[in-house]
Write a protein that holds these residues in place. Structure first.
Motif, short mmCIF file in Angstrom:
data_model
loop_
_atom_site.label_atom_id
_atom_site.label_comp_id
_atom_site.label_asym_id
_atom_site.label_seq_id
_atom_site.Cartn_x
_atom_site.Cartn_y
_atom_site.Cartn_z
N ASN A 71 -2.23 -7.39 3.28
CA ASN A 71 -2.51 -7.36 1.84
C ASN A 71 -2.61 -6.10 1.39
O ASN A 71 -3.82 -5.32 1.77
CB ASN A 71 -3.64 -8.29 1.11
N ASP A 72 -1.70 -5.26 0.77
CA ASP A 72 -1.75 -3.67 0.74
C ASP A 72 -3.17 -3.43 -0.11
O ASP A 72 -3.60 -2.31 -0.01
CB ASP A 72 -0.66 -3.09 -0.03
N ASP A 73 -3.55 -4.11 -1.22
CA ASP A 73 -4.28 -4.01 -2.14
C ASP A 73 -5.73 -3.88 -1.39
O ASP A 73 -6.50 -3.05 -1.28
CB ASP A 73 -4.35 -4.96 -3.52
N VAL A 74 -5.97 -5.08 -0.48
CA VAL A 74 -7.21 -5.15 0.08
C VAL A 74 -7.26 -4.06 1.21
O VAL A 74 -8.39 -3.66 1.22
CB VAL A 74 -7.25 -6.78 0.77
N ARG A 75 -6.33 -3.86 1.83
CA ARG A 75 -6.30 -2.72 2.95
C ARG A 75 -6.36 -1.37 2.27
O ARG A 75 -7.35 -0.71 2.75
CB ARG A 75 -4.93 -2.71 3.64
N HIS A 76 -6.16 -1.02 1.11
CA HIS A 76 -6.29 0.19 0.42
C HIS A 76 -7.90 0.17 0.07
O HIS A 76 -8.44 1.29 0.32
CB HIS A 76 -5.44 0.12 -0.79
N GLU A 77 -8.32 -0.79 -0.60
CA GLU A 77 -9.74 -0.97 -0.76
C GLU A 77 -10.46 -0.75 0.51
O GLU A 77 -11.69 -0.03 0.24
CB GLU A 77 -10.23 -2.49 -1.52
#
Length: 128
Positions: free
Chosen positions: A6-12
């Motif tokens: 999950n790109d969003d979770v990884r970014h966070e």
């Protein structure tokens, strides 16, 4: 190895300037809800050994939060490598002494050395 798809979770999780304990708890709560609903893959969480992998991700993230909160300390995570242990039925590739040395190398970093980092087999590595 990319654990979270999950790109969003990884970014966070990678955004140490914004990541807080509260937000980490919220992300883990979301993981648990998706786990219970059988929706891990659909939301980009790890599937195989999911709880184990997320426990390691959470530990790494919390270590980075602590390193930020306490810059006077050296706070890092260290993965010894795939060590032959009873836990993995001795299927690892490293002898226990080799795994221990990988962790000791991190523990013996000089004053002013890196903090808030993840080390795999004694070398700085990607957080996720």
């Amino acid at each position: 190895m990319q654990v979270i798809n999950n790109d969003d979770v990884r970014h966070e999780l990678n955004d140490i300037d914004s990541l807080t304990e509260k937000r980490l708890d919220e992300l883990l709560e979301k993981f648990l809800m998706d786990f219970e609903a059988g929706a891990l893959e659909a939301h980009g969480w790890p599937t195989g050994l999911a709880a184990y992998k997320m426990a390691k991700v959470a530990m790494n993230a919390f270590s980075r939060i602590l390193a930020k909160r306490h810059p006077e300390l050296c706070v890092n995570c260290a993965h010894p490598g795939f060590v032959k242990t009873d836990m993995n039925m001795r299927s690892g590739v490293l002898m226990p002494e080799e795994g221990a040395w990988n962790v000791v190398k991190v523990a013996l970093l000089s004053d002013g050395g890196p903090t808030g980092m993840y080390f795999a087999e004694g070398e700085e590595s990607s957080f996720l």
